[in-house]
Design a protein around this motif. Structure first.
Motif, short mmCIF file in Angstrom:
data_model
loop_
_atom_site.label_atom_id
_atom_site.label_comp_id
_atom_site.label_asym_id
_atom_site.label_seq_id
_atom_site.Cartn_x
_atom_site.Cartn_y
_atom_site.Cartn_z
N PHE B 155 0.84 -1.20 0.00
CA PHE B 155 0.00 0.00 0.00
C PHE B 155 0.87 1.25 0.00
O PHE B 155 0.62 2.20 -0.74
N ARG B 156 1.94 1.24 0.82
CA ARG B 156 2.80 2.42 0.88
C ARG B 156 3.52 2.63 -0.45
O ARG B 156 3.74 3.78 -0.84
N ILE B 157 3.87 1.57 -1.15
CA ILE B 157 4.59 1.74 -2.41
C ILE B 157 3.63 2.12 -3.54
O ILE B 157 3.92 3.03 -4.32
N ASN B 158 2.48 1.47 -3.62
CA ASN B 158 1.64 1.63 -4.80
C ASN B 158 0.45 2.58 -4.61
O ASN B 158 -0.04 3.12 -5.59
N CYS B 159 -0.02 2.77 -3.40
CA CYS B 159 -1.29 3.48 -3.21
C CYS B 159 -1.15 4.76 -2.40
O CYS B 159 -1.89 5.72 -2.61
N ALA B 160 -0.19 4.76 -1.42
CA ALA B 160 -0.21 5.81 -0.40
C ALA B 160 0.06 7.19 -0.97
O ALA B 160 -0.37 8.19 -0.39
N MET B 161 0.75 7.28 -2.13
CA MET B 161 1.08 8.62 -2.63
C MET B 161 -0.20 9.38 -2.98
O MET B 161 -0.25 10.59 -2.86
N CYS B 162 -1.24 8.68 -3.42
CA CYS B 162 -2.50 9.36 -3.72
C CYS B 162 -3.51 9.22 -2.58
O CYS B 162 -4.18 10.18 -2.22
N HIS B 163 -3.63 8.00 -2.04
CA HIS B 163 -4.71 7.75 -1.08
C HIS B 163 -4.30 8.06 0.34
O HIS B 163 -5.09 7.87 1.25
N ASN B 164 -3.06 8.47 0.61
CA ASN B 164 -2.56 8.80 1.94
C ASN B 164 -2.25 7.50 2.70
O ASN B 164 -2.97 6.52 2.58
N VAL B 165 -1.23 7.52 3.48
CA VAL B 165 -0.76 6.29 4.13
C VAL B 165 -1.79 5.72 5.08
O VAL B 165 -1.85 4.52 5.33
N ALA B 166 -2.68 6.58 5.59
CA ALA B 166 -3.76 6.10 6.47
C ALA B 166 -5.05 5.90 5.69
O ALA B 166 -6.11 5.72 6.27
N GLY B 167 -4.97 5.96 4.34
CA GLY B 167 -6.18 5.77 3.52
C GLY B 167 -7.14 6.94 3.62
O GLY B 167 -8.33 6.78 3.37
N ALA B 168 -6.64 8.12 3.98
CA ALA B 168 -7.53 9.28 4.17
C ALA B 168 -7.80 10.01 2.86
O ALA B 168 -8.56 10.97 2.84
N GLY B 169 -7.19 9.59 1.76
CA GLY B 169 -7.42 10.26 0.48
C GLY B 169 -6.58 11.51 0.33
O GLY B 169 -5.87 11.91 1.25
N GLY B 170 -6.65 12.12 -0.87
CA GLY B 170 -5.85 13.32 -1.09
C GLY B 170 -6.20 13.96 -2.41
O GLY B 170 -6.91 13.38 -3.24
N ALA B 171 -5.69 15.18 -2.62
CA ALA B 171 -6.02 15.95 -3.81
C ALA B 171 -5.15 15.54 -4.99
O ALA B 171 -4.00 15.16 -4.82
N LEU B 172 -5.72 15.59 -6.20
CA LEU B 172 -4.95 15.42 -7.43
C LEU B 172 -5.04 16.72 -8.21
O LEU B 172 -5.30 17.78 -7.64
N THR B 173 -4.85 16.65 -9.53
CA THR B 173 -4.81 17.90 -10.29
C THR B 173 -6.20 18.31 -10.76
O THR B 173 -7.07 17.47 -10.96
N GLU B 174 -6.39 19.58 -10.93
CA GLU B 174 -7.56 20.17 -11.58
C GLU B 174 -8.89 19.63 -11.04
O GLU B 174 -9.78 19.26 -11.80
N GLY B 175 -9.02 19.60 -9.74
CA GLY B 175 -10.30 19.23 -9.13
C GLY B 175 -10.49 17.75 -8.93
O GLY B 175 -11.50 17.33 -8.36
N LYS B 176 -9.56 16.94 -9.41
CA LYS B 176 -9.70 15.50 -9.18
C LYS B 176 -9.11 15.17 -7.81
O LYS B 176 -8.33 15.93 -7.26
N TYR B 177 -9.50 14.03 -7.27
CA TYR B 177 -8.98 13.64 -5.97
C TYR B 177 -9.00 12.12 -5.85
O TYR B 177 -9.78 11.45 -6.51
N ALA B 178 -8.13 11.63 -4.98
CA ALA B 178 -8.16 10.20 -4.63
C ALA B 178 -9.05 10.09 -3.40
O ALA B 178 -8.78 10.73 -2.40
N PRO B 179 -10.12 9.31 -3.47
CA PRO B 179 -11.06 9.28 -2.35
C PRO B 179 -10.48 8.58 -1.14
O PRO B 179 -9.52 7.82 -1.24
N GLU B 180 -11.07 8.86 0.02
CA GLU B 180 -10.62 8.15 1.22
C GLU B 180 -11.13 6.71 1.17
O GLU B 180 -12.14 6.42 0.52
N LEU B 181 -10.39 5.83 1.82
CA LEU B 181 -10.71 4.40 1.71
C LEU B 181 -11.25 3.83 3.01
O LEU B 181 -11.45 2.64 3.12
N LYS B 182 -11.49 4.72 3.99
CA LYS B 182 -11.86 4.20 5.31
C LYS B 182 -13.27 3.63 5.31
O LYS B 182 -13.61 2.81 6.16
#
Lengths: 362, 266
Positions: B155-182
């Motif tokens: 998860f830390r290698i493949n997912c955490a950069m967008c979804h946050n290491v705690a799965g809280a989600g995060g912002a991407l470009t131009e209004g897109k975002y990676a949703p939280e996974l909790k």
């Protein structure tokens, strides 16, 4: 010095104007005399507090102060009991949380109550009459100053500081030499036998090294990647290095591998196009701004976002910077496919990865 | 309730106005609960995605709800991509999390209340799966019993950069975002990795093997089941929320105390 000696025969009052004259460098009478000088407004009228006029309020304030101290005592005792009854048990993170929470809250509020009590005591209960303490003059008396000079002379005489120049100069020289080793030791912060420029210009990648999965080190076949895939890549053999060296090398050699529709990729030259394989491209993950790992890949827009300072790179256009503070595109790792179908590097990166440094272009 | 010592003539013999609200409320709750139980009962039943009647039902649902954008034969139009070959997993994810049918065009189709019953979602999935081979919905056994430690590393290698290491989600470009996974169901997380919905990259079975995916799911389930060991996590989105908390509340408290210390007592 001369002034002080001269001043010894005069009394205190006549001496002060003389010194002022010396400080300003002008004679009295020629200085501009200001007529609109700000007058000392004096102290505001004394205002009585409720606790000064109402003895019952005073008694209440005193009670509150006392109670705050008792509360502090109770909280300190609570902290001791919290330590005893909420011990940290190995493997149970909840126990760590409860232990630190109660010990922290108990000791923090015990100290906080002391502080509040002390301030409240000072503000509401202690006497608050205004008083004036005139600042006493900084300058010593003429006798004291003369005696001080005498002591210095005597000390110089007895130690021979001025007379024995050999000792004196030796001491000064020793003081100057003492910090020199510390400056020399700073050299140890730089790499000793290698050229740091060289370290930054080359990575672990070289011709024929297979691209492998991070963290397993399993080699990647071109056919493993479907369109829209992104794979985090380390070079083959990286995991065989000792750990520190492995991490140092990984910090430079980390690569993001993605597959797009070949038609979506725009190339400025046939040479750059030959660095990709059927829509599969590999780019350094190290941001050219300050070196954060860039890996927030959007598979539909083909944008790559750096989470630190929002630099955006367009994978469809050779990772050109389309937004943010990064100055250069991400370096591309030239890749090819070997006879067994595995992805391999054609060479190292054609330029240093990561942020700029002075000798980068040389 | 209104029959007290002094009943006013106007109120005598009439119900309290609250009674009507209560009655309507009780009525709605009972109906809703009964409906909920009925639909849960349907959902728990196994649906055979290859049965012609289910595919047929899915086809009709598709024509009524999806064909406007995706085309009558799911071949894709200007407004929406082709769905031939996306597989049952993609449909189960997109429709099962409420992302499809899309409410409005925008940078990203957001998660919203699910528009179909579970049976209808499965029927739609069966129809789309019948159009061309694609990833299928993972079975329950593919989701359970993963290795949390390995899942955390992946998860830390493949997912955490967008979804946050705690799965809280995060912002991407131009209004897109990676949703939280909790709050994401394990099956939806698995399907998202498999199909790469919207701007998320695809993690096919050769990149993250089924066992790797099971581990990632196990890690997320572990995060859900275990509270933050640090206590108040302030939604775990890192320095922004924590900084805001300290700057506003921490500094505010310090400023308040300073004012109190220097103010004259009454």
């Amino acid at each position: 010095m001369a002034d002080i000696v001269k001043g010894t025969n005069k009394d205190e009052k006549s001496f002060i104007p003389a010194s002022r004259e010396r400080l300003t460098g002008t004679e009295l009478g020629t200085a501009v005399v200001t007529t609109d000088a700000f007058e000392n407004p004096g102290l505001p009228p004394h205002r009585q507090r409720v606790t000064d006029t109402n003895p019952r309020r005073l008694a209440r304030a005193a009670r509150i102060v006392a109670w705050l101290f008792y509360v502090s005592i109770a909280l300190s005792v609570f902290t001791i009991f919290a330590y005893m009854f909420f011990p940290i048990e190995a493997g149970d993170t909840t126990s760590i949380r409860l232990s630190t929470l109660y010990i922290g809250l108990g000791s923090a509020f015990a100290l906080f109550a002391i502080g509040i009590a002390a301030v409240h005591w000072g503000k509401a209960v202690m006497a608050d009459k205004e008083g004036v303490d005139e600042r006493h003059p900084v300058r010593g008396t003429v006798e004291t100053r003369a005696r001080a000079v005498e002591i210095f002379k005597e000390a110089d005489e007895e130690s021979g500081f001025s007379r024995r120049t050999l000792i004196r100069n030796g001491m000064i020289g020793a003081f100057i030499a003492f910090p020199l080793p510390a400056i020399a030791l700073l050299r140890g912060l730089a790499p000793m036998n290698t050229d740091p420029n060289n370290l930054m210009k080359h990575t672990f990648w070289k011709k024929g090294l297979r691209l492998t999965h991070d963290p397993t080190g399993v080699p990647i076949k071109a056919s493993d990647l479907t369109i829209g895939s992104s794979v985090h890549v380390i070079p083959e053999g990286l995991l065989d290095l000792p750990e520190t060296e492995m991490l140092n090398q990984k910090a430079k050699a980390a690569v993001l591998l993605v597959r797009l529709k070949p038609g979506d990729l725009h190339w400025t030259s046939e040479k750059r196009k030959s660095w990709s394989y059927d829509g599969i491209v590999a780019y350094s993950k190290i941001c050219t701004h300050v070196g954060c790992p860039v890996a927030l890949y959007e598979q539909q827009t083909h944008h790559l976002l750096c989470p630190c300072h929002q630099s955006q790179f367009d994978i469809a256009n050779e990772c050109a910077v389309i937004f943010g503070p990064a100055a250069r595109p991400l370096p591309q790792l030239p890749i090819a496919v070997d006879s067994e179908g595995y992805l391999v590097a054609q060479s190292d990166f054609d330029q240093p990865v990561g942020p700029s440094f002075w000798e980068r272009e040389k | 309730m209104s029959e007290k010592k002094n009943p006013s003539p106007r109120k005598r013999g009439r119900r309290s106005p609250i009674a009507i609200v209560l009655l309507v409320g009780i009525g709605l709750l009972t109906t809703g609960a009964a409906y909920g139980m009925a639909t849960t009962a349907t959902a728990s039943a196994d649906i055979d995605l290859s049965s012609p009647s289910v595919i047929d039902q899915g086809g009709r649902l598709f024509a009524a709800n999806c064909a406007t954008c995706h085309g009558m034969q799911a071949q894709g139009t200007q407004a929406g991509p082709s769905l031939i070959g996306v597989g049952a997993a993609a449909v189960d994810f997109q429709v099962g999390t409420g992302r499809m049918p899309m409410q409005a065009t925008g940078p990203q189709a957001p998660q919203k209340p699910v528009q179909f019953t579970d049976a209808q979602v499965k029927a739609l999935a069966a129809y789309v799966a019948s159009l061309g081979p694609g990833p299928s919905i993972p079975s329950q056994s593919a989701l359970e019993g993963g290795d949390v430690a390995n899942g955390g590393e992946l998860f830390r290698i493949n997912c955490a950069m967008c979804h946050n290491v705690a799965g809280a989600g995060g912002a991407l470009t131009e209004g897109k975002y990676a949703p939280e996974l909790k709050n994401s169901a394990a099956v939806h997380v698995y399907e998202a990795m498999l199909t790469g919905p919207q701007n998320m990259p695809v993690f096919n079975d050769l990149n993250l093997t089924p066992s790797d995916k099971k581990d990632v799911v196990a890690y997320l389930e572990y995060l859900k089941a275990n509270p933050s060991p640090g206590g108040l996590e302030l939604s775990a989105i890192g320095p922004v929320s924590e900084g805001l908390f300290m700057w506003v509340l921490g500094l505010g408290a310090i400023i308040g105390l300073t004012i109190w210390i220097t103010a004259k007592s009454n």
